[in-house]
Design an enzyme around this catalytic site. Structure first.
Site, PDB file in Angstrom:
ATOM      1  N   TYR A 109     -60.564  33.340  11.463  1.00 44.08           N
ATOM      2  CA  TYR A 109     -59.932  34.358  12.308  1.00 44.08           C
ATOM      3  C   TYR A 109     -59.977  33.901  13.763  1.00 44.08           C
ATOM      4  CZ  TYR A 109     -58.884  38.627  14.745  1.00 44.08           C
ATOM      5  OH  TYR A 109     -58.291  39.543  15.575  1.00 44.08           O
ATOM      6  N   GLU A 197     -53.026  37.358  17.635  1.00 46.54           N
ATOM      7  CA  GLU A 197     -53.918  37.186  16.502  1.00 46.54           C
ATOM      8  C   GLU A 197     -53.383  36.094  15.590  1.00 46.54           C
ATOM      9  OE1 GLU A 197     -56.170  40.776  14.386  1.00 46.54           O
ATOM     10  OE2 GLU A 197     -54.321  40.266  13.368  1.00 46.54           O
TER      11      GLU A 197
END
Ligand code: GDP
Ligand code: MN
Length: 408
Positions: A109, A197
């Site tokens: 992530y 993101e």
């Protein structure tokens, strides 16, 4: 403003972030054609909607032939994809992204947000990618590494290396990781993003790093200096009530209750939402008419609030500084003339030309309920929704005549 995955990927590619080859398609035939053009033996068809969680909702499918990709695209197009973030109505799929399949070794992530608490840009990374960040923060908060970026210094090389080590990347991957992080950071900063993101950021079986998914949101107040980003807006993905209002130059926020609110100023709007809740009600929306609103603008705003079929009662709360209560009152009166207003309307006016405003409402003879304070207005609006919920024969006559309250 949010954009689609394929758009975020186009942007990130310009900043040197590596990703699988892919292309956007608008039909199943195009999907099959694009897959053969990309080449290889497996592809992923990805529904382009403004929402995460597409994978588990069936919006991301691995396909092994051009026939299969056409079939999957056929199902996706026109479908409303309901994800855990989209709300029950889901988001319509009008665009599908076809991408070469990636051989995944690990999912990481990587995200960048504007952290309001520290007033800094914050880079967030975790070795446990793939799942939503909220989930990650709940189940595995220790795996999240937060790196604040000092505005005057920018994103420093040692910080990028520290993140790469925390992601347990191998020494030979560090330089590439650093390029990815810096590229993403530059895209975020140069384009006035509020969120970026890459989830998952993937380590492939042959040791490379690729952005498998990408998401970006931008600061609406900075869009004027990025016309190319403004063009990426996709109205089909937005709350229709909000984009219609934006087209008319009004700022509008859609909510889930039944009291429609017309207010001037965001602060007063927040206070009004609080007072409605305190009185036991739920706002359906709020529309900010801004400062110096003409009667015509008030009329437009009235229309926008009433367009929402959830609205059962309307509350107008104006604290006029730059605004003028008489103009607001004129706008309300003309709204009653031009639109067939059937629902109860509660009006609270205060400030500039308030006496004149009240006089206009009174002399109009319209069934408007007036209030002097914010609390009183909120209570009366909630009372009106409760009255509407009662059986017809127990209800008071619709709209109490205008009463003239002394200014407190
Ligand atoms: P999201 O669910 O909306 O966040 O969509 P993503 O693009 O992140 O895809 C969800 C998941 O699908 C990823 O976390 C991967 O596990 C999987 N996935 C996506 N693309 C590929 C691919 O090319 N190969 C494989 N094996 N899995 C993929
Ligand atoms: Mn994702």
């Amino acid at each position: 403003m949010d954009i689609h995955e394929y758009q975020a990927k186009e942007i990130l590619a310009r900043f040197g972030v590596p990703m699988p080859r892919g292309g956007l398609v608008y039909s199943p035939e195009q999907a099959a054609y694009r897959a053969t053009e990309i080449g290889g033996a497996a592809w992923v068809a990805k529904a382009q909607v403004h929402s995460g969680g597409r994978g588990e909702a069936g919006g991301v499918k691995l396909c092994r032939s051009d026939r299969e990709i056409a079939d999957v695209a056929n199902i996706l197009f026109g479908h409303r994809l309901v994800t855990r973030q989209s709300g029950p109505a889901g988001k319509p799929v009008f665009r599908v992204y076809v991408e070469e399949a990636t051989d995944i070794a690990r999912e990481l992530y990587f995200g960048i947000v504007l952290d309001r608490r520290t007033e800094q840009v914050m880079v967030i990374a975790s070795a446990e990618g793939g799942m939503e960040i909220e989930e990650l923060a709940d189940s595995n908060p220790d795996t999240l590494l937060r790196t604040p970026i000092e505005p005057a210094l920018g994103f420093l090389e040692f910080q990028a290396r520290e993140i790469a080590f925390a992601l347990r990347l191998e020494p030979k991957q560090i330089a590439q990781a650093s390029r990815v992080f810096h590229g993403a950071y530059r895209a975020f900063r140069d384009l006035d993003a509020t969120m970026l993101e890459i989830n998952p950021l993937v380590v492939t079986r042959d040791g490379g790093l690729v952005a498998l998914d990408a998401k970006m949101s931008f600061d609406d107040n900075a869009l004027f200096r990025h016309p190319d980003i403004s063009e990426l807006r996709d109205h089909s993905q937005e709350d229709a009530r909000e984009s219609d209002a934006a087209d008319r130059g009004l700022s509008y926020v859609g909510l889930d209750g039944d009291i429609g609110c017309m207010i001037n100023g965001a602060g007063l709007a927040m206070a009004t939402m609080d007072m409605i809740k305190l009185a036991g009600g739920e706002p359906a929306n709020f529309l900010d008419i801004g400062g110096g609103a003409s009667p015509e603008r008030v009329l437009k705003a009235f229309r926008a609030v009433l367009q929402d079929s959830n609205v059962k009662v309307m509350l107008v709360n104006i604290f006029a500084g730059i605004n003028r209560c008489d103009w607001v009152a004129e706008g309300i009166v003309s709204a009653f003339k031009e639109i067939d207003v059937k629902l109860p309307v509660v009006v609270r006016l205060a400030g500039t030309h308030v006496e004149l405003g009240k006089q206009i409402l009174r002399e109009s003879g319209l069934p408007i309920v007036t209030a002097d304070t914010l609390a009183e207005a909120a209570e009366k609006a909630v009372e009106a929704t409760v009255a509407l919920a009662r059986p017809i024969d127990e209800r008071p006559a619709n709209g109490t005549p205008v009463r003239d309250h002394p200014i407190s």
